[in-house]
Scaffold this motif. Structure first.
Motif, PDB file in Angstrom:
ATOM      1  N   GLY A 148       0.673  -1.240   0.000  1.00 37.02           N
ATOM      2  CA  GLY A 148      -0.074  -0.023  -0.070  1.00 37.02           C
ATOM      3  C   GLY A 148       0.786   1.250  -0.061  1.00 37.02           C
ATOM      4  O   GLY A 148       0.276   2.457   0.430  1.00 37.02           O
ATOM      5  N   ARG A 149       2.024   1.363  -0.574  1.00 35.21           N
ATOM      6  CA  ARG A 149       2.757   2.485  -0.509  1.00 35.21           C
ATOM      7  C   ARG A 149       2.310   3.445  -1.366  1.00 35.21           C
ATOM      8  O   ARG A 149       2.304   4.765  -1.250  1.00 35.21           O
ATOM      9  CB  ARG A 149       4.223   2.082  -1.014  1.00 35.21           C
ATOM     10  CG  ARG A 149       5.235   1.546   0.166  1.00 35.21           C
ATOM     11  CD  ARG A 149       6.368   1.227  -0.310  1.00 35.21           C
ATOM     12  NE  ARG A 149       6.465  -0.191  -1.095  1.00 35.21           N
ATOM     13  CZ  ARG A 149       7.450  -0.665  -1.486  1.00 35.21           C
ATOM     14  NH1 ARG A 149       8.593  -0.516  -1.319  1.00 35.21           N
ATOM     15  NH2 ARG A 149       7.339  -2.089  -2.051  1.00 35.21           N
ATOM     16  N   LEU A 150       1.868   2.987  -2.698  1.00 35.28           N
ATOM     17  CA  LEU A 150       1.155   4.113  -3.808  1.00 35.28           C
ATOM     18  C   LEU A 150      -0.154   4.227  -3.507  1.00 35.28           C
ATOM     19  O   LEU A 150      -0.698   5.665  -3.465  1.00 35.28           O
ATOM     20  CB  LEU A 150       1.556   3.603  -5.001  1.00 35.28           C
ATOM     21  CG  LEU A 150       2.874   3.646  -5.729  1.00 35.28           C
ATOM     22  CD1 LEU A 150       2.997   3.144  -6.925  1.00 35.28           C
ATOM     23  CD2 LEU A 150       3.338   5.245  -5.569  1.00 35.28           C
ATOM     24  N   VAL A 151      -1.037   3.087  -3.300  1.00 36.39           N
ATOM     25  CA  VAL A 151      -2.559   3.336  -2.829  1.00 36.39           C
ATOM     26  C   VAL A 151      -2.701   2.483  -1.831  1.00 36.39           C
ATOM     27  O   VAL A 151      -2.460   1.350  -1.807  1.00 36.39           O
ATOM     28  CB  VAL A 151      -3.224   2.933  -4.378  1.00 36.39           C
ATOM     29  CG1 VAL A 151      -4.753   3.093  -3.948  1.00 36.39           C
ATOM     30  CG2 VAL A 151      -2.644   3.578  -5.714  1.00 36.39           C
ATOM     31  N   LYS A 152      -3.802   3.008  -0.943  1.00 34.38           N
ATOM     32  CA  LYS A 152      -4.224   2.151   0.083  1.00 34.38           C
ATOM     33  C   LYS A 152      -5.641   2.318   0.333  1.00 34.38           C
ATOM     34  O   LYS A 152      -5.985   3.600   0.726  1.00 34.38           O
ATOM     35  CB  LYS A 152      -3.226   2.160   1.349  1.00 34.38           C
ATOM     36  CG  LYS A 152      -3.661   1.061   2.407  1.00 34.38           C
ATOM     37  CD  LYS A 152      -2.573   0.999   3.555  1.00 34.38           C
ATOM     38  CE  LYS A 152      -3.116  -0.069   4.460  1.00 34.38           C
ATOM     39  NZ  LYS A 152      -2.650  -1.438   4.043  1.00 34.38           N
ATOM     40  N   LEU A 153      -6.423   1.537   0.013  1.00 33.20           N
ATOM     41  CA  LEU A 153      -7.968   1.597   0.258  1.00 33.20           C
ATOM     42  C   LEU A 153      -8.481   0.773   1.510  1.00 33.20           C
ATOM     43  O   LEU A 153      -7.848  -0.219   1.903  1.00 33.20           O
ATOM     44  CB  LEU A 153      -8.664   0.973  -0.936  1.00 33.20           C
ATOM     45  CG  LEU A 153      -8.313   1.356  -2.285  1.00 33.20           C
ATOM     46  CD1 LEU A 153      -9.226   0.473  -3.249  1.00 33.20           C
ATOM     47  CD2 LEU A 153      -8.724   2.824  -2.504  1.00 33.20           C
ATOM     48  N   PRO A 154      -9.274   1.540   2.268  1.00 30.53           N
ATOM     49  CA  PRO A 154     -10.006   0.966   3.290  1.00 30.53           C
ATOM     50  C   PRO A 154     -10.709  -0.359   3.189  1.00 30.53           C
ATOM     51  O   PRO A 154     -12.038  -0.502   3.502  1.00 30.53           O
ATOM     52  CB  PRO A 154     -10.682   1.993   4.038  1.00 30.53           C
ATOM     53  CG  PRO A 154     -11.356   2.917   2.874  1.00 30.53           C
ATOM     54  CD  PRO A 154     -10.214   2.304   1.733  1.00 30.53           C
ATOM     55  N   LEU A 155     -10.145  -1.580   2.701  1.00 34.01           N
ATOM     56  CA  LEU A 155     -10.645  -2.701   2.618  1.00 34.01           C
ATOM     57  C   LEU A 155     -10.438  -3.693   3.740  1.00 34.01           C
ATOM     58  O   LEU A 155      -9.617  -3.535   4.399  1.00 34.01           O
ATOM     59  CB  LEU A 155     -10.277  -3.398   1.437  1.00 34.01           C
ATOM     60  CG  LEU A 155     -10.331  -2.369  -0.102  1.00 34.01           C
ATOM     61  CD1 LEU A 155      -9.477  -3.063  -1.070  1.00 34.01           C
ATOM     62  CD2 LEU A 155     -11.841  -2.545  -0.523  1.00 34.01           C
ATOM     63  N   PRO A 156     -11.425  -4.703   3.887  1.00 38.01           N
ATOM     64  CA  PRO A 156     -11.457  -5.372   5.128  1.00 38.01           C
ATOM     65  C   PRO A 156     -10.291  -6.550   4.596  1.00 38.01           C
ATOM     66  O   PRO A 156      -9.944  -7.088   3.584  1.00 38.01           O
ATOM     67  CB  PRO A 156     -12.919  -6.411   5.125  1.00 38.01           C
ATOM     68  CG  PRO A 156     -13.409  -6.016   3.736  1.00 38.01           C
ATOM     69  CD  PRO A 156     -12.925  -4.650   3.193  1.00 38.01           C
ATOM     70  N   LYS A 157      -9.650  -6.953   6.047  1.00 36.96           N
ATOM     71  CA  LYS A 157      -8.368  -8.127   5.598  1.00 36.96           C
ATOM     72  C   LYS A 157      -9.018  -9.245   5.533  1.00 36.96           C
ATOM     73  O   LYS A 157     -10.260  -9.766   6.374  1.00 36.96           O
ATOM     74  CB  LYS A 157      -7.596  -7.987   6.753  1.00 36.96           C
ATOM     75  CG  LYS A 157      -6.524  -6.960   6.949  1.00 36.96           C
ATOM     76  CD  LYS A 157      -5.721  -7.141   7.878  1.00 36.96           C
ATOM     77  CE  LYS A 157      -4.466  -6.495   7.825  1.00 36.96           C
ATOM     78  NZ  LYS A 157      -3.257  -6.620   8.842  1.00 36.96           N
TER      79      LYS A 157
END
Lengths: 224, 45
Positions: free
Chosen positions: A64-73
């Protein structure tokens, strides 16, 4: 008694004729895709799309260095991605062999690049479509090669600077771009009928699975 | 005679070669060798 029998026979004959007409109409008015291509293409596409989605989830969870979405693990998302990748590796050789032998006309032609000069003309779109189809096969191969060099332990251990990981990420980007262009080309070249032709169940008699063995034999005999 | 499509031949070679490489390459990676080594050791012990 005889009258009703002859009526039934007449009705059968009429149904037969309308069925033949329907088959002819289907072949003339809609694009037709060989059954084996439909099976191999759709299976590979489904698995590839699942692999693409799960790979993004893996990236989102551990990098997630470029993009990180709040998605469930999701538990064991790497294992799930690996399973899709391995299934794709087992399916892909069949699609590749089919594409380079029976499906050659859908791939890059000797004059495809020279035809790219005719911008905007139908041949330009067809040539671009064929080039992208070929690139899809190369991009999928690149994704498989780089994915097979990855170790499941790297990302959970925070080892996100391995060269093979970066190369596998590049494969993801290339594959997604190629997939997007592939879909756009399908819409541009054939529209909805071309898309639907990939999901039809009917097939012409010369495309019967009973003839596949003979076709494969003829391929090997031709190459000898 | 129909001329052979060189670009397609190159693409096919890359794809088939790549698939073969993807199949066999993990067998030669150091971790596989370590795994094999540890398996051999445990079998010997």
């Amino acid at each position: 008694m005889f009258d009703s029998l002859s009526l039934v026979l007449c009705e059968i004959e009429r149904l037969k004729r309308s069925l033949i007409n329907l088959k002819i109409m289907t072949r003339r008015d809609r694009p037709y895709q060989p059954l084996l291509l439909r099976i191999l293409h759709n299976l590979s596409a489904a698995i590839a799309i699942l692999a693409i989605i799960t790979s993004f989830l893996v990236y989102n969870t551990y990098d997630g260095r470029l993009v990180k979405l709040p998605l469930p693990k999701i538990n064991d998302i790497i294992g799930l991605h690996g399973t899709f990748g391995l299934t794709f590796l087992l399916l892909f050789p069949a699609l590749a062999i089919y594409s380079f032998h029976w499906g050659q006309k859908r791939l890059v032609q000797a004059d495809s690049f020279s035809k790219l000069g005719q911008v905007g003309k139908p041949i330009w779109w067809y040539s671009l479509h064929r080039i992208v189809n070929t690139l899809m096969l190369l991009a999928a191969t690149w994704a498989l090669i780089t994915g097979r060099q990855m170790k499941e332990e790297w990302l959970p251990a925070g080892e996100i600077n391995h060269s093979w990981y970066y190369l596998h990420l590049s494969a993801w980007v290339i594959l997604v771009i190629c997939l997007a262009i592939h879909l756009l080309m399908i819409i541009k070249v054939g529209g909805t009928p071309l898309i639907l032709s990939m999901f039809e169940w009917q097939y012409v008699p010369e495309d019967s699975p009973l003839l596949w063995r003979a076709k494969i034999r003829s391929l090997f005999n031709r190459e000898r | 005679m129909k001329s052979k499509n060189i670009i397609l031949v190159i693409a096919e070679t890359l794809v088939i070669g790549g698939i073969l490489f993807a199949f066999i390459s993990p067998l030669f990676s150091p971790s596989e060798e370590n795994n094999t080594q540890s398996l051999n050791n445990s079998l010997l012990n």
